[in-house]
Design a protein around this motif. Structure first.
Motif, PDB file in Angstrom:
ATOM      1  N   SER A  70      49.884  48.156  36.291  1.00 62.81           N
ATOM      2  CA  SER A  70      48.701  48.060  35.431  1.00 62.81           C
ATOM      3  C   SER A  70      49.003  48.687  34.093  1.00 62.81           C
ATOM      4  CB  SER A  70      47.500  48.780  36.058  1.00 62.81           C
ATOM      5  OG  SER A  70      47.727  50.163  36.077  1.00 62.81           O
ATOM      6  N   SER A  71      48.188  48.348  33.107  1.00 64.01           N
ATOM      7  CA  SER A  71      48.361  48.975  31.797  1.00 64.01           C
ATOM      8  C   SER A  71      47.014  49.222  31.145  1.00 64.01           C
ATOM      9  CB  SER A  71      49.244  48.109  30.900  1.00 64.01           C
ATOM     10  OG  SER A  71      49.425  48.729  29.670  1.00 64.01           O
ATOM     11  N   CYS A  72      46.310  48.154  30.714  1.00 63.14           N
ATOM     12  CA  CYS A  72      45.098  48.363  29.915  1.00 63.14           C
ATOM     13  C   CYS A  72      43.878  48.723  30.758  1.00 63.14           C
ATOM     14  CB  CYS A  72      44.798  47.115  29.099  1.00 63.14           C
ATOM     15  SG  CYS A  72      44.220  45.729  30.108  1.00 63.14           S
ATOM     16  N   SER A  73      43.854  48.280  32.011  1.00 63.30           N
ATOM     17  CA  SER A  73      42.702  48.468  32.912  1.00 63.30           C
ATOM     18  C   SER A  73      41.424  47.865  32.352  1.00 63.30           C
ATOM     19  CB  SER A  73      42.473  49.961  33.219  1.00 63.30           C
ATOM     20  OG  SER A  73      43.556  50.469  33.937  1.00 63.30           O
ATOM     21  N   GLN A  74      41.541  46.914  31.442  1.00 64.29           N
ATOM     22  CA  GLN A  74      40.363  46.303  30.814  1.00 64.29           C
ATOM     23  C   GLN A  74      40.363  44.787  30.920  1.00 64.29           C
ATOM     24  OE1 GLN A  74      39.591  48.062  26.761  1.00 64.29           O
ATOM     25  NE2 GLN A  74      41.502  49.070  27.216  1.00 64.29           N
ATOM     26  N   GLY A  75      41.252  44.247  31.742  1.00 64.09           N
ATOM     27  CA  GLY A  75      41.284  42.792  31.868  1.00 64.09           C
ATOM     28  C   GLY A  75      41.848  42.091  30.652  1.00 64.09           C
ATOM     29  N   ILE A  76      42.681  42.791  29.893  1.00 60.84           N
ATOM     30  CA  ILE A  76      43.199  42.227  28.650  1.00 60.84           C
ATOM     31  C   ILE A  76      44.684  41.880  28.746  1.00 60.84           C
ATOM     32  CG2 ILE A  76      43.660  42.714  26.216  1.00 60.84           C
ATOM     33  CD1 ILE A  76      41.263  44.661  26.340  1.00 60.84           C
ATOM     34  N   CYS A  77      45.467  42.813  29.283  1.00 60.26           N
ATOM     35  CA  CYS A  77      46.920  42.685  29.119  1.00 60.26           C
ATOM     36  C   CYS A  77      47.590  41.781  30.138  1.00 60.26           C
ATOM     37  CB  CYS A  77      47.569  44.069  29.145  1.00 60.26           C
ATOM     38  SG  CYS A  77      47.585  44.836  30.784  1.00 60.26           S
ATOM     39  N   GLY A  78      47.007  41.617  31.301  1.00 58.22           N
ATOM     40  CA  GLY A  78      47.603  40.744  32.319  1.00 58.22           C
ATOM     41  C   GLY A  78      48.605  41.422  33.226  1.00 58.22           C
ATOM     42  N   THR A  79      48.874  42.704  33.003  1.00 58.00           N
ATOM     43  CA  THR A  79      49.901  43.386  33.794  1.00 58.00           C
ATOM     44  C   THR A  79      49.567  43.411  35.289  1.00 58.00           C
ATOM     45  OG1 THR A  79      50.260  44.813  31.897  1.00 58.00           O
ATOM     46  CG2 THR A  79      51.236  45.526  33.964  1.00 58.00           C
ATOM     47  N   CYS A  80      48.301  43.525  35.634  1.00 57.38           N
ATOM     48  CA  CYS A  80      47.889  43.669  37.035  1.00 57.38           C
ATOM     49  C   CYS A  80      47.669  42.330  37.722  1.00 57.38           C
ATOM     50  CB  CYS A  80      46.629  44.518  37.113  1.00 57.38           C
ATOM     51  SG  CYS A  80      45.230  43.728  36.286  1.00 57.38           S
ATOM     52  N   LEU A 103      43.118  39.317  38.152  1.00 58.48           N
ATOM     53  CA  LEU A 103      43.453  40.619  37.558  1.00 58.48           C
ATOM     54  C   LEU A 103      42.816  41.713  38.413  1.00 58.48           C
ATOM     55  CD1 LEU A 103      42.827  39.816  33.774  1.00 58.48           C
ATOM     56  CD2 LEU A 103      44.995  39.754  35.036  1.00 58.48           C
ATOM     57  N   CYS A 119      42.506  44.858  37.933  1.00 61.21           N
ATOM     58  CA  CYS A 119      41.778  45.934  37.255  1.00 61.21           C
ATOM     59  C   CYS A 119      40.316  45.571  36.995  1.00 61.21           C
ATOM     60  CB  CYS A 119      42.456  46.304  35.938  1.00 61.21           C
ATOM     61  SG  CYS A 119      42.298  45.036  34.669  1.00 61.21           S
TER      62      CYS A 119
HETATM   63 FE1  FES Z   1      45.596  45.020  31.905  1.00 65.84          FE
HETATM   64 FE2  FES Z   1      44.636  44.554  34.333  1.00 65.84          FE
HETATM   65  S1  FES Z   1      45.787  46.244  33.669  1.00 65.84           S
HETATM   66  S2  FES Z   1      44.616  43.219  32.660  1.00 65.84           S
END
Ligand code: FES
Length: 366
Positions: free
Chosen positions: A314-324, A352, A354
């Motif tokens: 995870s990275s942004c935890s806001q549903g933005i970055c796509g990492t999760c 996602l 997060c």
């Molecule tokens: Fe960035 Fe889920 S952590 S979209």
């Protein structure tokens, strides 16, 4: 020709696809000092080419003091130079990843990264005339767009207003000046809050204001506006443009909140526990690792996993970055994202974690 710049498909190379949920190893080729506290890190990839849209970001990960830390950085290089990819990073006090990169990234050092993501791109607002507004390291995605436009020979009408604390904090100052010399359709204005060590600075001093905008860009209402910088700066730009009668439908801003991203990336992960994370509700099984935990729908899958001692990427935890981004093999979730996942990925069962809450028991491809 404009279509070539604005179409997302322009940048999709069949031989170089790098999905946003796929982690690859990058190799640092070069480190360039941009200012006293900003460096550009240039990477290559074993896969040979990079494929992305100007304005997108990648999520880099490194083990720092025994913890996996992830951080999103917008790409500063243009996709028109596909053999390398650059991120330009300001060293921030207390910033775990930015300090680690500045101290450790050298030629030959490797770094893990998830593939490009994000919708802050020219294809989100095709237009013949653009207004780019940035502050601090928010210059990076707009620099990628500017470099790409010039590399393609588009001669687009771009006005680029960048705000910095002092003249010596201006990132890409010389290159932007050189690019202006190459294209009579590109105009760059630097606005500095203070003179710093350059008392003979002749550009605007203070903060970007509607009066200043009108003075330098009288036709700003005709332009597609792209804004990137700290949250307060973007809020002020949105208000300034709205006050000035600019069409809100032609306003685009990077939805990243850099400060929150750091916080989320460094949020402590609970010690692993044999006990479930939360009572009642739903069971979440991770198909590949064989681990499982239970949770209720009051929290996201990512938060419940952390509490259960099961760290998910995870990275942004806001549903933005796509990492999760994770494939849901069985079950269903209620997902409220902020652009970090594409419709075709949702169709394939990706979600996602997060910003997803379970509505049934789940089996995840993890
Ligand atoms: Fe960035 Fe889920 S952590 S979209």
């Amino acid at each position: 020709m404009l279509d070539r710049f604005c179409s997302a498909s322009t940048w999709e190379r069949a031989d170089a696809q790098w999905p946003s949920h796929e982690q690859r190893m990058l190799t640092c080729m070069r480190v360039c000092a941009e200012t006293h506290d900003v460096r550009t890190f240039v990477f290559s990839t074993r896969e040979g080419h990079f494929s992305f849209e100007p304005g997108q970001f990648i999520t880099v990960s490194a083990e720092i003091d025994g913890k996996e830390v992830s951080r999103c950085y917008t790409i500063s290089s243009p996709p028109t130079r596909p053999y390398t990819l650059s991120i330009t990073v300001k060293r921030t006090p207390g910033g775990v990843m930015s300090n680690w990169l500045h101290e450790n990234m050298r030629e030959g050092v490797e770094l893990k990264a998830f593939g490009p993501s994000g919708v802050f791109t020219p294809s989100s607002g095709p237009a013949a005339k653009s207004l780019y507004l940035s502050a601090g390291s928010g210059v990076t995605p707009l620099m990628s767009m500017t470099r790409a436009a010039l590399d393609l020979g588009l001669n687009r009408d771009i006005v680029f207003i960048h705000s910095a604390r002092t003249p010596e904090d201006i990132i890409f100052r010389i290159e932007l000046s050189n690019l202006c010399a190459l294209s009579d359709k590109l105009r760059v204005v630097h606005v500095c809050e203070a003179l710093g060590s350059e008392p003979d600075w002749s550009g605007p001093v203070g903060r970007l204001s509607l009066d200043l905008l009108k003075e330098h860009v009288p036709d700003y209402r005709e332009r597609e506006a792209f804004i990137c910088g700290p949250g307060g700066y973007m809020d002020a730009c949105r208000k300034m443009l709205a006050d000035g009668g600019h069409d809100p439908a032609r306003y685009h801003q990077e939805s990243f909140n850099f400060a929150e991203t750091v916080e989320c990336a460094e949020a402590p992960v609970a010690e692993a526990s044999a006990e479930p994370a939360a009572q009642g509700g739903f069971t979440v099984q991770l198909a590949r690792s064989g681990r499982s935990f239970t949770m209720d729908a009051s929290q996201t899958v990512l938060v419940a996993a952390r509490k259960a001692g099961v760290p998910l990427p995870s990275s942004c935890s806001q549903g933005i970055c796509g990492t999760c981004k994770t494939k849901v093999l069985e079950g269903s979730v209620d997902m409220k994202h902020n652009g970090g996942i594409r419709p075709r990925e949702i169709e394939k069962g990706m979600r996602l974690m997060c910003c997803s809450r379970p509505t049934s028991n789940l089996v995840l491809d993890l």
